[in-house]
Design an enzyme around this catalytic site. Structure first.
Site, PDB file in Angstrom:
ATOM      1  N   HIS A 367     -57.926  86.045  74.109  1.00  0.00           N
ATOM      2  CA  HIS A 367     -59.349  86.394  74.079  1.00  0.00           C
ATOM      3  C   HIS A 367     -59.737  87.081  72.784  1.00  0.00           C
ATOM      4  CE1 HIS A 367     -58.193  86.845  78.530  1.00  0.00           C
ATOM      5  NE2 HIS A 367     -58.148  85.612  78.118  1.00  0.00           N
ATOM      6  N   GLU A 609     -60.302  67.008  80.916  1.00  0.00           N
ATOM      7  CA  GLU A 609     -59.166  67.773  80.398  1.00  0.00           C
ATOM      8  C   GLU A 609     -57.873  67.410  81.110  1.00  0.00           C
ATOM      9  OE1 GLU A 609     -60.694  72.046  79.404  1.00  0.00           O
ATOM     10  OE2 GLU A 609     -61.354  71.566  81.421  1.00  0.00           O
ATOM     11  N   ASP A 633     -56.857  71.166  76.323  1.00  0.00           N
ATOM     12  CA  ASP A 633     -56.114  71.033  77.574  1.00  0.00           C
ATOM     13  C   ASP A 633     -55.604  69.612  77.756  1.00  0.00           C
ATOM     14  OD1 ASP A 633     -55.846  73.512  78.895  1.00  0.00           O
ATOM     15  OD2 ASP A 633     -58.021  73.570  79.171  1.00  0.00           O
ATOM     16  N   CYS A 680     -65.130  68.627  72.631  1.00  0.00           N
ATOM     17  CA  CYS A 680     -65.359  70.026  72.268  1.00  0.00           C
ATOM     18  C   CYS A 680     -64.075  70.824  72.035  1.00  0.00           C
ATOM     19  CB  CYS A 680     -66.225  70.718  73.320  1.00  0.00           C
ATOM     20  SG  CYS A 680     -65.473  70.732  74.950  1.00  0.00           S
TER      21      CYS A 680
END
Ligand code: PEP
Ligand code: MG
Length: 755
Positions: A367, A609, A633, A680
């Site tokens: 993060h 994904e 992913d 994306c």
């Protein structure tokens, strides 16, 4: 023997006088060895300094031949001195010459000395040199003498770390303590920054090492330990007031350590030899670090962090400092160095002064890395022992493009980086000039370039880059940087601000992608063996629909009177999409019934994904309004390679035939069904990836904001038809012999495209 000349306390006092004398570095060292030899009734006392090349140079001696000073240089593991340095442990021998590691250097004349006591000169657990005493007679030095010599070594550590010895060092053979180091870690956030070290958790700087009054120091130590324990007790009882929201079990561990008799005994012993209480704590902590840094066991390493924190806390109590140093007085051009850090902590720093970030831990998708990228701060992770290798104020360069860190860089490196920063600034200016140009390829294909976002701080990028919209709004980021679960109202406010900022440009919100490794500190966390394959994203959303419903409601309300685009992460089965879509419709009905303004149009999409969707594309495309490929992913699941584990994630290339075939299939089928598809993942943010995607037929990409410029500059020069003619045939060849990446690079070079 100690008694005769006053013992270690007298020695320390004399050393303090020598340290303050206005003499040259060499004279000071010469005086130091004479003092130590006399005090310890040793015939020899020598100081060896660890050099940048890893060798140990004799810097001063009393007793050995003077000619050997600066001439005798031992290899890192040579002789007993080398052993002391590499093990960071004292060696105490009555018959040194019979030790298998003994190495004889004739120029020193040391053959007549039988007894040997050597201790490492340590600072923050790093070896800076070795201090030895020797005697002719075969004798074993007492434990007190060993302790006293270690204490004395601390004074030398201060001297070496101060950089004073550089003036008497041979060029290229400077002391390692202050030398230039280049370390390669993992690039977490793009960009280059030159600045000075600010420790996220500053080490306490001890100004006074030598005690005036030892009993008084012991008393101070006792009082401070009592205060520390009381503090920890209070924090364990009141979890809520625990500073920074530390978890209870960490605090429990601290409390346990603070009662550890072995630890306290060692500190008391160090203070008894004549150190101030804080210097005693530091000495013991430095020894512990030296030992634990040599351990590879991750459990031990974690304990080291706990012990570091505890020692720091105790030093702060001793010095009467607050626990958390203020972030207000951040100096200009600060490069923050931390073991690890949460995203909220990074946001606390003054953005105008913060230039870069270096972490001992932290993966690309952590993060804090996401926030660093959003802030446009270069960051590098996985720099081992970063916090132990730097001093506050050290010059440092962070290269977030290559993952390199230059600590205390030489002038030429600084100058070279200064040039690179200027070059980047010029390039940025060129990209800015492209801001308002429509993104149309040479052969007339329009490609929509959008940005990935997730926080308020991302929104100005929309305007700066001239992007066509937000292709992926990661809603979980708001949840990840918050201390408590954001209420529907807070979510509503954020989504509304996002839509306001985007004005007429489309925004695609992704519902919460939490669970697995995206842990929320305030939510119950389930231990899972394979978190990436676990109970996450839409799986969690459908099983516990309360959270998903409140989020969807907030989105629908925020988009009252305008278009809402929403998509679901980690869809693996068609039924999951159907259920999620039904949930949106249920919320729409609910809002309609309560008279809320509804969105003008709701577009519902899925992220692609999970590879299972590749085999149900037709059914999926019949249902969705749009698709967005999450290549991060998708790659990890196609190759069964953890995206956060660089050992395996870099084994497989996204630009290989199997992946490109899958991506082409998605684009072809979407066109056949007349449904828009975007990509994306990170692949779109690399110019070579974006080029491949445009060639495969993708006409919408969502990128990191900093990638818009380079990707757009490339697309404006690209002829997708030529590219397809060149590249597509390779996709159909038997796999194994062809690297598509090389073909793409070759094509770009031939066309003069900048990748
Ligand atoms: C992806 O998986 O490619 C993606 C864009 O989602 P995230 O990186 O947030 O998992
Ligand atoms: Mg994803």
């Amino acid at each position: 023997m100690r008694g005769a000349l006053g013992g270690p306390r007298v020695l320390l006092r004399r050393l303090r006088e020598v340290m303050a004398e206005p003499v040259s570095a060499q004279d000071r060292l010469d005086k130091v060895v004479v003092l130590i030899a006399a005090n310890m009734v040793a015939e020899v006392c020598s100081v060896y300094v660890l050099r940048v090349d890893g060798t140990l140079e004799l810097y001063a001696t009393e007793g050995l031949k003077r000619e050997a000073v600066h001439e005798t240089v031992l290899k890192a593991d040579e002789g007993l001195v080398g052993l002391v340095a590499s093990e960071a442990q004292p060696i105490n021998m009555s018959d040194a010459q019979n030790h298998p590691a003994f190495s004889f250097r004739p120029e020193t004349g040391e053959e007549i000395y039988h007894s040997f006591l050597g201790v490492p000169v340590l600072r923050a657990g790093n070896t800076l040199g070795v201090l030895t005493v020797q005697n002719r007679a075969r004798r074993t030095y007492t434990e007190e003498e060993e302790e006293a010599l270690q204490t004395t070594a601390m004074v030398l550590a201060e001297m070496i770390a101060s950089g004073e010895l550089s003036s008497i060092a041979r060029p290229g053979a400077e002391p390692a303590a202050r030398h230039a180091v280049q370390i390669t870690g993992v690039a977490l956030s793009d960009g280059i920054a030159l600045g000075h070290v600010v420790l996220h958790e500053p080490r306490v700087v001890i100004t006074n090492v030598i005690a005036d009054d030892v009993p008084k120091e012991l008393k101070r130590l006792d009082t401070s330990i009592a205060a520390l324990r009381a503090d920890l007790d209070r924090m364990v009882e009141h979890r809520d007031v625990a500073d920074g929201g530390e978890h209870r079990d960490v605090l429990e561990a601290y409390r346990m350590f603070s009662y550890d008799q072995g630890w306290l005994h060692k500190i008391r012993e160090a203070v008894s030899t004549g150190l101030t209480a804080e210097a005693g704590v530091e000495r013991v902590q430095s020894d512990t670090r030296a030992r634990m840094l040599r351990a590879s066991d991750p459990y031990l390493r974690d304990r080291l962090h706990d012990l570091d924190d505890l020692a720091n806390r105790l030093m702060r109590v001793l010095m009467g400092q607050d626990h958390a140093p203020g972030r207000e007085q951040l100096p200009d051009n600060s490069i923050v160095v931390a073991r690890s850090m949460g995203p909220a902590a990074l946001l606390d720093y003054d953005r105008k002064k913060l230039r870069g970030l270096i972490l001992e831990e932290g993966g690309l998708t952590s993060h804090v890395s996401i926030v660093a990228r959003a802030l446009g701060i270069p960051a590098v992770g996985e720099i081992e022992n970063a916090t132990g290798s730097v001093e506050t104020g050290d010059a440092i360069i962070v290269d977030g493009t290559t993952g390199q860190v230059h600590l205390r860089p030489r002038q030429d490196i600084q100058a070279a980086y200064g040039e690179r920063v200027k070059l980047r600034a010029r390039r940025q200016a060129q990209y800015r000039a492209l801001r308002d140009r429509p993104c149309i390829t040479k052969d007339g294909e329009k490609v929509a370039l959008m940005i990935n976002a997730g926080l308020m701080i991302d929104l100005p990028h929309l305007e700066e880059t001239g992007a066509a919209g937000i292709g992926l709004f990661r809603t979980e980021l708001q949840f990840m940087v918050a201390d408590t679960l954001p209420r529907t109202g807070e979510q509503l406010t954020l989504y509304r601000s996002v839509l306001d900022a985007a004005a007429k440009k489309p925004v695609t919100f992704r519902t919460l992608d939490i669970g697995g490794d995206k842990v929320l500190p305030y939510m119950r966390n389930f231990e899972e063996e394979n978190p990436a394959l676990g109970w996450r994203a839409i799986r969690l959303g459908l099983d516990r629909p309360g959270l998903l419903r409140s989020q969807v409601r907030a989105m629908l309300r925020a988009a009252g009177g305008r278009e809402l685009r929403v998509m679901f992460p980690m869809i693996a089965m068609i039924e999951e999409f159907d259920q999620a879509k039904a949930l949106v419709e249920m919320e729409l009905t609910h809002l309609r019934r309560h008279g809320h303004a509804l969105p003008e149009r709701v577009q519902i999409g899925a992220m692609l994904e999970v590879p299972s969707l590749l085999f149900q594309l037709d059914e999926l495309l019949e249902r969705v309004d749009f698709l967005s490929v999450g290549s991060n992913d998708l790659m990890q699941f196609l190759y069964a390679a953890d995206r956060g584990n660089s050992r395996v994630s870099e084994r497989f290339d996204a630009l290989s035939a199997p992946v490109l075939r899958a991506l082409k299939d998605i684009a072809d089928k979407a066109r056949k069904h007349g449904k828009p598809v975007a990509l994306c993942g990170e692949l779109a943010s690399q110019p070579i990836g974006a080029m491949a995607l445009a060639i495969l037929g993708y006409r919408a990409l969502s990128l990191s904001p900093s990638a818009i410029g380079p990707v757009k500059a490339m697309l404006l020069e690209l002829d997708t038809k030529k590219g397809a003619a060149e590249i597509m045939p390779f996709l159909d060849q038997p796999i194994g012999s062809v690297s598509i990446r090389e073909k793409l690079e070759g094509f770009a070079a031939a066309q003069g495209l900048q990748l």
